[in-house]
Design an enzyme around this catalytic site. Structure first.
Site, PDB file in Angstrom:
ATOM      1  CG  ASP A   1      -4.756   5.554   0.997  1.00 36.47           C
ATOM      2  OD1 ASP A   1      -5.590   4.663   1.208  1.00 36.47           O
ATOM      3  OD2 ASP A   1      -4.778   6.660   1.569  1.00 36.47           O
TER       4      ASP A   1
ATOM      5  CG  HIS B   1      -9.060  -1.616   4.212  1.00 34.60           C
ATOM      6  ND1 HIS B   1      -8.822  -1.573   2.852  1.00 34.60           N
ATOM      7  CD2 HIS B   1      -8.691  -0.399   4.676  1.00 34.60           C
ATOM      8  CE1 HIS B   1      -8.329  -0.400   2.533  1.00 34.60           C
ATOM      9  NE2 HIS B   1      -8.233   0.337   3.621  1.00 34.60           N
ATOM     10  CG  ASP B   2     -11.571   1.717   3.342  1.00 32.88           C
ATOM     11  OD1 ASP B   2     -11.121   1.660   4.507  1.00 32.88           O
ATOM     12  OD2 ASP B   2     -10.928   2.188   2.387  1.00 32.88           O
TER      13      ASP B   2
ATOM     14  CG  ASP C   1      -2.288   0.438   0.986  1.00 34.11           C
ATOM     15  OD1 ASP C   1      -2.443   1.516   0.414  1.00 34.11           O
ATOM     16  OD2 ASP C   1      -3.225  -0.299   1.354  1.00 34.11           O
TER      17      ASP C   1
ATOM     18  CD  GLU D   1      -8.830   4.297  -1.665  1.00 32.35           C
ATOM     19  OE1 GLU D   1      -9.736   3.910  -0.934  1.00 32.35           O
ATOM     20  OE2 GLU D   1      -7.928   5.066  -1.258  1.00 32.35           O
TER      21      GLU D   1
END
Ligand code: NOJ
Length: 554
Positions: free
Chosen positions: A199, A328-329, A98, A254
């Site tokens: 991210d 994970h969100d 990430d 993302e």
């Protein structure tokens, strides 16, 4: 189109804190991941995306990085990381890190310098502005509630933080920031990692006039004013030229707030920016115009089909797509758009898997999705830990946007904590996640829903995922075929075809809890079933039971 290895791959996301603890402190860690690599090999995925493992004070569980070249102590050491990387490579698994560079932690050394004074050499690493009329520089809201600006006494100015106060935004317009980030990326790539998930990369170029956004918006809606800024493609092309193009990588941005037109640039097939991006339009189909994701609104299937079909068709031949239900969100997909009651949990989890994995794009699996893990049975609002859930709950209730009861219901349905409960490995203590006290409660359904049980039973959700991954490797039509939607208005069924030359597939998925009839098109009448989640020989192809799904090859 030049074919790339990552177009045929399937990515598995690991959230290290909740994957596997190896030292009994209740927190997942890197040696724990290493131990479980053979499980991922067995599943058949090609790439593992690790949510952040860098040093961090954990205001946002590692998405607030204080040292990009160090490993979070709770997760282990750099030697542990190197061992994991070697072992993954031995098994033929790739590791994607990430990359969180829209912001750092406020405990990063750059920020500590930056806030010291206006003439500090690191001042322009971040975004500092004077207030306006005794208030914040503009009305931007932070994604986690409150203003996106924080006044700093020492610095005598406000700094921008699109996320928490402890996540100040970096100033990408400063070439020194780009040099630092590119150097750091190169350092990791030299270690041998195989790519980056970037991210909120769509937010790195801010409109330097900092115009006001929509007033009174809550949560993620604020992305719209900051996303896809004027120089974002210039920065990514620079990153590509200076770093990415020197290696054979997979990269995924993302891209919060991305439009189809923008995604054509981020993931363009000429390869001048990233391999692909995550878009979130489909995750918003059950959102509310005022409260954003904080609602219990039900899914309207035609809407979801319209959105994902538009992305499938719109990117065709221009850019690569990524496919995901969970991360994970997000809450657990089987609880959100399937049915997590014991009767249909498995069948609906398989249906969702078939529907997604037969589309065009690189599929992502989030840990536990492959065994049909569900949302947690929350009893009280005090159980939530996630900064996004906790802050937004307070704000929504304080502003009177929702009653506490409704806000709690929305949290139960949508909180990111649903995805963050520990991975359920077996029916033993703490689901085999940890010998100590887990940092977050284990879902009590672990005695029935766990990997050991799934591996021991050939008709489990696990083997549906395994088969879908294997089919993708065997059949080019799944990777490269054109996608076409049938029955766009149907409220229960999602039916589409994939076509590559003479090869044709029909995918039929029942998203409802009812039995639905369907006329199999002539061309597929004598088709061979590649995969299904119910007894198609018994119940037939024209009578699809609740959450039934199958794929026919013409
Ligand atoms: C997106 C990440 O996926 C999320 O978990 C995080 O809170 C924000 N970006 C801020 O880094």
């Amino acid at each position: 189109m030049e074919k790339k290895w990552w177009q045929k791959s399937v990515v598995y996301q690991v959230y290290p804190r909740s994957f596997q603890d190896s030292d009994g402190d209740g927190i997942g860690d890197i040696p724990g991941i290493t131990r479980r690599l053979p499980y991922l090999k067995e599943l058949g995925v090609d790439v593992i995306w690790l949510s952040p493992v860098y040093e961090s004070p954990n205001d946002d569980n590692g998405y607030d990085i204080s040292n990009y070249r160090g490993i979070m102590k709770e997760f282990g050491t750099m030697e542990d990381f190197d061992r994991m990387l070697d072992r993954a490579h031995e098994l033929g698994l790739k590791i994607v890190m990430d990359l969180v560079v829209n912001h750092t932690s406020d405990e990063h050394a750059w920020f500590a310098e930056s806030r010291k004074s206006k003439d500090n050499p690191y001042r322009d690493y971040y975004i500092w502005r004077d207030g306006k009329d005794g208030k914040e520089p503009n009305n931007w809201g932070s994604c986690f509630g409150g203003s996106a600006w924080q006044y700093d006494e020492t610095a005598g100015q406000y700094y921008l933080h699109l996320f928490s106060k402890k996540q100040p935004d970096l100033n990408w317009d400063n070439p020194k920031v780009r040099d630092e980030v590119f150097d750091m990326m190169d350092w990791w790539l030299k270690k041998g990692i195989d790519g980056f998930r970037m991210d909120v990369i769509s937010l790195i170029s801010k409109d330097q006039s900092f115009p006001d956004g929509k007033p009174e918006s809550t949560g993620y809606t604020d992305f719209n004013v900051a996303a896809n800024g004027a120089r974002v493609h210039e920065y990514l092309q620079e990153m590509n030229r200076r770093v990415l193009s020197k290696y054979d990588l997979v990269t995924v941005g993302e891209c919060s707030g991305v439009t189809l037109e923008e995604a054509k640039k981020y993931g363009n097939l000429e390869g001048t920016e990233l391999s692909m991006c995550f878009q979130f339009e489909h995750m918003g189909v059950d959102s509310d115009p005022v409260t954003g994701k904080w609602t219990t609104k039900k899914l309207e299937l035609p809407k979801l089909k319209e959105v994902l079909t538009r992305w499938e068709k719109g990117l065709e031949g221009i850019a690569w797509n990524s496919l995901f239900w969970d991360n994970h969100d997000q809450p657990r997909i089987v609880s959100r758009w399937g049915c997590d009651a014991p009767e249909y949990r498995e069948r609906s989890a398989k249906m969702l898997a078939i529907c997604l994995h037969m589309m065009k794009g690189t599929p992502y699996i989030y840990q536990g999705e492959e065994i049909g893990m569900t949302n947690y049975p929350w009893k009280d609002v005090s159980e939530f830990q996630d900064i996004d859930s906790v802050n937004n709950y307070k704000e929504i209730v304080k502003k009177g946007i929702m009653t506490p009861e409704d806000a709690f219901r929305a949290l139960k349905a949508k909180s990111r904590d649903n995805a963050r409960t520990p991975m359920q490995w077996d029916a033993g203590k703490n689901a085999g996640f940890s010998d100590g006290t887990p940092w977050m409660a284990v879902n009590p359904n672990y005695t029935a829903v766990n990997a050991e049980e799934a591996l021991a039973r050939k008709d489990s959700v696990f083997y549906t995922y395994q088969k879908l991954i294997a089919l993708r490797k065997q059949m080019d039509v799944i990777v490269y075929g054109d996608y076409n939607l049938l029955l766009p208005e149907d409220e229960n069924l999602w039916v589409y075809t994939r076509t590559l030359g003479e090869e044709k597939l029909l995918v039929v998925c029942n998203f409802s809890g009812k039995t639905v009839s369907f006329d199999v098109p002539e061309a597929f009448a004598a088709g061979e079933a590649l995969i299904e989640n119910y007894d198609t020989a018994g119940e037939g192809l024209s009578c699809i039971p609740p959450y039934g799904a199958y794929v026919l090859k013409a």
